[in-house]
Design a protein around this motif. Structure first.
Motif, PDB file in Angstrom:
ATOM      1  N   ILE A   4      -6.267   1.211  -4.715  1.00  0.00           N
ATOM      2  CA  ILE A   4      -5.141   0.282  -4.568  1.00  0.00           C
ATOM      3  C   ILE A   4      -4.538  -0.104  -5.912  1.00  0.00           C
ATOM      4  N   ILE A  52      -5.519   8.260  -2.400  1.00  0.00           N
ATOM      5  CA  ILE A  52      -5.035   7.425  -1.291  1.00  0.00           C
ATOM      6  C   ILE A  52      -6.082   7.372  -0.192  1.00  0.00           C
ATOM      7  N   ILE A  53      -6.613   8.520   0.161  1.00  0.00           N
ATOM      8  CA  ILE A  53      -7.610   8.590   1.227  1.00  0.00           C
ATOM      9  C   ILE A  53      -8.892   7.861   0.806  1.00  0.00           C
ATOM     10  N   LYS A  54      -9.153   7.838  -0.508  1.00  0.00           N
ATOM     11  CA  LYS A  54     -10.346   7.139  -1.000  1.00  0.00           C
ATOM     12  C   LYS A  54     -10.101   5.644  -1.150  1.00  0.00           C
ATOM     13  N   GLY A  55      -8.900   5.200  -0.776  1.00  0.00           N
ATOM     14  CA  GLY A  55      -8.652   3.769  -0.746  1.00  0.00           C
ATOM     15  C   GLY A  55      -8.294   3.140  -2.078  1.00  0.00           C
ATOM     16  N   TRP A  96       0.829  -1.205   0.000  1.00  0.00           N
ATOM     17  CA  TRP A  96       0.000   0.000   0.000  1.00  0.00           C
ATOM     18  C   TRP A  96       0.867   1.261   0.000  1.00  0.00           C
ATOM     19  N   MET A  97       1.974   1.185   0.719  1.00  0.00           N
ATOM     20  CA  MET A  97       2.902   2.316   0.785  1.00  0.00           C
ATOM     21  C   MET A  97       3.485   2.620  -0.593  1.00  0.00           C
TER      22      MET A  97
END
Lengths: 273, 299
Positions: A48, A43-46, A31-32
């Motif tokens: 991937i 990123i905040i919305k997830g 994820w990083m």
């Protein structure tokens, strides 16, 4: 003996459980890396999936942060802390194991008790001491309190038990002085112990946070952990930039881990074996 | 003559012994013993900044009437009571599964589960803060799988913020503990397990009746280490919840409270030192209890 169904069920559970745990352990790393390529909103919305903001994030990181200086600060603190800790603590570990006396045994046990002292109970006096010595905002203040480490002394004493005493006797017959035996016989023989201790002490120093947070107050002296922390605690943190920072901060320890896995684990275990 | 010579060698040994340990002992005395003693003295004083005067037990009385301190103490103990057993048990299970030499991909699993130990506490806290954001990857995954219908407020709800801290610490430290157990398991004779298996002892009973008793010293060691670590919790909480201690102080720990008392609010060194001694006493007390509990079961 177990029947077929039982064995299959056990195997399914074992591999399923281990697989899940391994996945959960690695996921934040993935994820990083993915995060560094996405915009903060994504990123905040997830999101991937790999994004296209990687170069933009890296660029922003390098413009907001004086990267060479911050890395230099971190490296300086970590290397000085490690070299000094190893020198002082291996001397002590060797001394405690080789030259035994009843008094020193008592001192040793008392010293081990300091392992239980929480840092929170030291930080106020240490801060005042450093203030009086005019060392606030210097890297010396960061390094000094960590050099005499009961844990590393313990580690070296335990490892010294495996040091062949014949080597010492032979060196003595050859007329070497005690400090020469230590420097020219003990240190080279124990290099794998030094390597393991180096990794652990270096990692601890590199990742150290609370004490540098207190002592290092200007931007010119800050280390990478402090910089990441302040980037992430902004009111609207730019997560893409933060991810670039966490990657850069994790990379050195990750590299050490993969190239020296055996010494790494040995150092972590330290005392147990 | 013989006596004099022995005395001579003894002295020579002693001088060398003290010379080797002196630098370390000097540093420990200066940066551990002296500050911890000073802290104790400070805890009986009150005042702002450097203007302090003797106050007797005033700080201890203040502790009892300080709801924020009570909150920090309760939180710290909650982390300790909930997190340490979960982590130790999880690490034990993982270690005994990985101790099976016939397991395929053993090294891979081990490396993966150990990997979190490589990260700095700040870096992983920051990562977790992003992953557990309200629309973040964790909530969207849980929603997609159908476990939750509305997103969990990980960072803003007192209960969930605490849960997040526990999840985060467990992620970071389980592999670390597991490595200790794996190393200890390698010293146990495999044939004990073989005999038990042939005698029809089920896997769970082998775990509770062979693995746990034989690993007791290591379990004790890791429990003490984890206790000391948990009672000093700072980096994670500071970075997960913006340094304030979370929603209505739900994640505030003793260390964070001491930091706030000293460096965030008007410095109140005496009172902060008193709070720090609560940690000192807790660590000593819990370590004693753990050693005692381990000894009792020996008989």
């Amino acid at each position: 003996m177990k029947n077929g169904i039982g064995r299959i069920a056990t195997a399914t559970f074992t591999y399923g459980f281990l697989g899940l745990m391994a996945f959960l352990s690695i996921f934040p790393f993935i994820w990083m890396v993915l995060g560094a390529s996405n915009s903060s909103i994504d990123i905040i919305k997830g999101r991937i999936l790999p994004g296209e903001a990687f170069t933009a994030n890296v660029g922003k990181f390098f413009t907001t942060v004086n990267v060479p200086l911050v890395f230099w600060n971190s490296a300086k603190v970590a290397i000085f802390a490690t070299v000094l800790t190893l020198a002082v603590s291996s001397l002590a570990g060797y001394g405690f194991e080789m030259f035994r006396s009843r008094h020193r045994e008592r001192v040793y046990r008392a010293m081990l008790l300091t392992l239980m002292i929480p840092f929170a109970a030291l930080m106020i006096p240490l801060f005042i001491m450093m203030g009086k010595a005019g060392l606030i905002n210097t890297h010396i203040a960061v390094v000094l309190p960590s050099i005499g480490s009961a844990f590393v002394i313990f580690y070296f004493r335990q490892s010294t038990k495996a040091f062949p005493s014949e080597l010492r006797d032979a060196a003595k017959v050859d007329g070497l002085k005690e400090w020469q035996i230590f420097l020219f016989i003990y240190v080279p023989v124990m290099r794998s112990t030094y390597a393991a201790a180096f990794i652990i002490v270096f990692m601890t120093a590199w990742n150290n946070y609370l004490w540098p947070l207190i002592v290092l107050q200007s931007n010119e002296t800050k280390t990478i952990t402090l910089v990441i922390s302040s980037l992430a605690s902004a009111y609207y943190p730019d997560y893409g930039v933060v991810m670039v920072g966490t990657i850069l901060a994790t990379l050195p320890t990750l590299a050490v881990f993969f190239f020296m896995q055996r010494q790494f684990v040995q150092g972590m275990l330290g005392s147990v074996k | 003559m013989a006596l004099a010579r022995r005395g001579g060698i003894g002295r020579y040994y002693d001088v060398n012994g003290w010379l080797f340990v002196a630098p370390a002992l000097g540093l420990i005395a200066l940066f551990m013993i002296y500050p911890i003693a000073w802290s104790l003295w400070m805890s009986f004083q009150s005042g702002r900044g450097m203007m302090m005067k003797f106050a007797g037990f005033a700080n201890i009385v203040r502790l009892w009437n300080d709801p924020v301190f009570i909150k920090a103490l309760t939180n710290t103990m909650t982390y300790f009571v909930v997190q340490v057993p979960i982590m130790i048990l999880l690490a034990l299970i993982l270690a005994s599964l990985l101790n099976n030499p016939r397991l395929v991909g053993r090294g891979l699993f081990r490396t993966a589960i150990f990997l979190p130990c490589v990260t700095s506490l700040v870096a992983y806290s920051v990562l977790f803060k992003g992953m557990f954001a309200i629309d973040g990857i964790v909530n969207s995954t849980l929603a997609a799988v159908g476990i939750i219908s509305s997103p969990i407020p990980w960072l803003t709800h007192p209960f969930w913020a605490k849960t997040l801290v526990i999840i985060a610490i467990t992620w970071r430290w389980t592999g670390y503990n597991m490595i200790f157990y794996l190393a200890a398991l390698q010293n146990i004779d495999r044939s004990i397990y073989e005999v038990a298996r042939i005698d029809g002892v089920p896997a769970w009973a082998r775990f509770t009746h062979i693995t746990i008793p034989l690993l007791k010293p290591v379990i004790l060691f890791t429990t003490v280490i984890s206790t000391i670590g948990t009672l000093q919790l700072f980096d994670e909480v500071y970075n997960l919840t913006e340094g304030k201690g979370g929603p209505s102080n739900a994640t505030l720990t003793l260390s964070l409270y001491i930091y706030n008392l000293t460096f965030r609010f008007m410095p109140s060194f005496g009172y902060a030192a008193t709070v720090s001694y609560v940690i000192v006493i807790l660590v000593a007390l819990l370590a004693c209890i753990q050693f005692y509990a381990a000894r009792e079961r020996d008989r």
